[in-house]
Write a protein that holds these residues in place. Structure first.
Motif, PDB file in Angstrom:
ATOM      1  N   GLN A 199       0.820  -1.205   0.000  1.00 51.37           N
ATOM      2  CA  GLN A 199       0.000   0.000   0.000  1.00 51.37           C
ATOM      3  C   GLN A 199       0.855   1.257   0.000  1.00 51.37           C
ATOM      4  OE1 GLN A 199      -3.375  -0.790   2.838  1.00 51.37           O
ATOM      5  NE2 GLN A 199      -4.218   0.794   1.527  1.00 51.37           N
TER       6      GLN A 199
ATOM      7  N   LEU C  19      -8.359  -4.304   0.277  1.00 49.68           N
ATOM      8  CA  LEU C  19      -7.526  -3.491   1.174  1.00 49.68           C
ATOM      9  C   LEU C  19      -6.929  -4.333   2.297  1.00 49.68           C
ATOM     10  CD1 LEU C  19      -9.540  -0.184   1.519  1.00 49.68           C
ATOM     11  CD2 LEU C  19      -7.399  -0.610   0.299  1.00 49.68           C
ATOM     12  N   MET C  22      -4.175  -6.488   0.930  1.00 45.78           N
ATOM     13  CA  MET C  22      -2.939  -5.773   0.605  1.00 45.78           C
ATOM     14  C   MET C  22      -2.160  -5.426   1.868  1.00 45.78           C
ATOM     15  SD  MET C  22      -3.664  -3.509  -2.804  1.00 45.78           S
ATOM     16  CE  MET C  22      -5.190  -2.732  -2.309  1.00 45.78           C
ATOM     17  N   ALA C  74      -9.176  -0.837  -6.417  1.00 44.13           N
ATOM     18  CA  ALA C  74      -8.402  -0.913  -5.170  1.00 44.13           C
ATOM     19  C   ALA C  74      -6.910  -0.891  -5.462  1.00 44.13           C
ATOM     20  CB  ALA C  74      -8.770  -2.178  -4.396  1.00 44.13           C
ATOM     21  N   ILE C  75      -6.499  -1.585  -6.540  1.00 43.94           N
ATOM     22  CA  ILE C  75      -5.067  -1.640  -6.850  1.00 43.94           C
ATOM     23  C   ILE C  75      -4.577  -0.293  -7.372  1.00 43.94           C
ATOM     24  CG2 ILE C  75      -3.396  -2.639  -8.448  1.00 43.94           C
ATOM     25  CD1 ILE C  75      -4.538  -5.265  -7.993  1.00 43.94           C
ATOM     26  N   ARG C  78      -4.601   2.396  -4.619  1.00 45.22           N
ATOM     27  CA  ARG C  78      -4.288   1.889  -3.290  1.00 45.22           C
ATOM     28  C   ARG C  78      -3.537   2.891  -2.430  1.00 45.22           C
ATOM     29  NH1 ARG C  78      -0.833  -0.862  -6.667  1.00 45.22           N
ATOM     30  NH2 ARG C  78       1.356  -1.034  -6.098  1.00 45.22           N
ATOM     31  N   LYS C  79      -2.850   3.836  -3.053  1.00 41.64           N
ATOM     32  CA  LYS C  79      -2.128   4.811  -2.235  1.00 41.64           C
ATOM     33  C   LYS C  79      -3.003   5.981  -1.819  1.00 41.64           C
ATOM     34  CE  LYS C  79       2.050   3.106  -4.039  1.00 41.64           C
ATOM     35  NZ  LYS C  79       3.273   3.198  -4.796  1.00 41.64           N
ATOM     36  N   LEU C  81      -6.370   5.503  -1.099  1.00 41.64           N
ATOM     37  CA  LEU C  81      -7.613   5.039  -0.487  1.00 41.64           C
ATOM     38  C   LEU C  81      -7.792   5.564   0.929  1.00 41.64           C
ATOM     39  CD1 LEU C  81      -8.066   1.458  -1.906  1.00 41.64           C
ATOM     40  CD2 LEU C  81      -9.598   3.392  -2.152  1.00 41.64           C
TER      41      LEU C  81
END
Lengths: 200, 200, 200
Positions: A199, C19, C22, C74-75, C78-79, C81
């Protein structure tokens, strides 16, 4: 021929389950259950979700007998299995290919969409190992390190591409499983793996 | 009579689930779910795998009521349950015997092979506890220490031997469950256990 | 409208699964499986237990497509979220309300008793998250901290009280889900939680 490979795959999965359980120092019953679940878990989940009940291994006792055989082999040869690791890995890889094909076929029989069939193939090949790891209180290994399920998905896509060309079923099976088995061997030899998603 | 023992066994399993969950400091809802799953988990898996859906507890609310009763008993008497441990253990052992018999019967009803029936009996008696331990993030206790499932298997084999002799069903049930209950009591009293299988 | 909310809820659940996975540093396949299982796990268990097979997502590919979309979202994001956490929480709460209603409806369709319907509603809304936590080797979060399942149960009871008054179905749905969503928002804002049950 196909049935024989299925039985070999089942036994190989039972052996791999028994080995993992013995590493966790479980008692003989626990080892047996984990061998059993590793071998039939994927097919059982698949049959349950599509409603083919009683599930497969309840209707064909050969699976049960060969799992019991695999269990005793694992116990008897447990000190020598390190030396047999290569053959074991090969059987396990055959299982991967055959189980995926069986899942694909069962999905087609139930008139499901190709995407769902690929999901069923992947489930058949992978869920036994996932249950094994959950029962042993680990995060499933196929979620972390190995390229394993990805090969099932690639195999499933290849299967439907070839099917689209009206290939004969037998040729279809042989090509798909050979590609999957080769991919696995290459993946392990050259240590291919998917990077972890971070992340930050 | 049989139904009454089934209800007692269900309640005892609910109590054992609630106790384990309280030891893990779960909240009241978590404790309830684990009590519920411990009590009905085995039968639910069995019914799902053989295709008897909706599963048992959805069709007979008495199970639900007695699980709720067991849950509240566990909460109210949670500080005194240490003193009641012996009665609890006895109820749990009755559950073990009765649940195995129910699983065997359901298997016979579905015309399955005796080996599969024994698997169903063992599953009915054991899987609730296995799920309880997985939800509490433990390796299931029956894989590690207790002679528990082994007793179900012995009971199942005895059942089919006696059945072969054309014994009356009621006598069959009484003998099988008494043998299983006695075995469990002896096993705990004399600390019989299966040795762990080590790889070296 | 209802279908649209169902899809939004499914996507939100897939995002929450991705999430969590990850954070555990799983590989992309593992993240996908956990996103998928979080999104469809509850409905799959419900359909399996009441015998509606093949289970829902196998018969309507839209769920699969939106889960895949949620996974890629989400991918890709991801930074970022963390900044979207509020919208995510809102979608997740919508999912909670809608999934509970769907479970209640499926139970009524199968002619089950209201208590069982409430169990099915709660299962539909909660079991996806429970499986996510088990696969990630955690004690399920809803057993420990959050008031989550309790809201499903309250919503289910309200649903049957309102139904008893012969309210129109649409109004019934709107009221029940609004109450559930408000309860969740209040519970999180004011940090309501159930106390852990201690044995001493």
């Amino acid at each position: 021929m196909f049935y024989l490979l299925d039985i070999i795959g089942t036994m190989a999965f039972a052996l791999s389950g028994a080995l993992t359980a013995m590493n966790k120092r479980l008692d003989p019953f626990g080892v047996f259950i984990i061998a059993f679940v590793t071998a039939v878990g994927g097919g059982t989940l698949r049959d349950t979700l599509i409603g083919r009940t009683p599930v497969g291994w309840m209707r064909d006792l050969n699976y049960v007998y060969f799992i019991i055989a695999g269990y005793f082999l694992a116990i008897i040869f447990r000190k020598k299995l390190d030396r047999l690791r290569t053959s074991l890995f090969l059987f396990d890889t055959i299982g991967l290919g055959v189980f995926t094909l069986i899942g694909l076929e069962k999905g087609l029989d139930t008139n499901l969409h190709p995407i769902i069939c690929i999901a069923l193939g992947t489930m058949t090949a992978c869920f036994g190992g996932v249950t094994r790891d959950i029962l042993c209180n680990e995060i499933p290994v196929i979620f972390r390190r190995e390229i394993y399920a990805t090969i099932c998905i690639v195999g499933g896509i290849l299967f439907f591409i070839l099917k689209h060309w009206n290939l004969d079923n037998d040729i279809l099976y042989v090509i798909t499983s050979c590609v999957m088995i080769s991919l696995r061997l290459l993946a392990v030899k050259f240590k291919w793996y998917l990077p972890a998603l971070k992340q930050n």
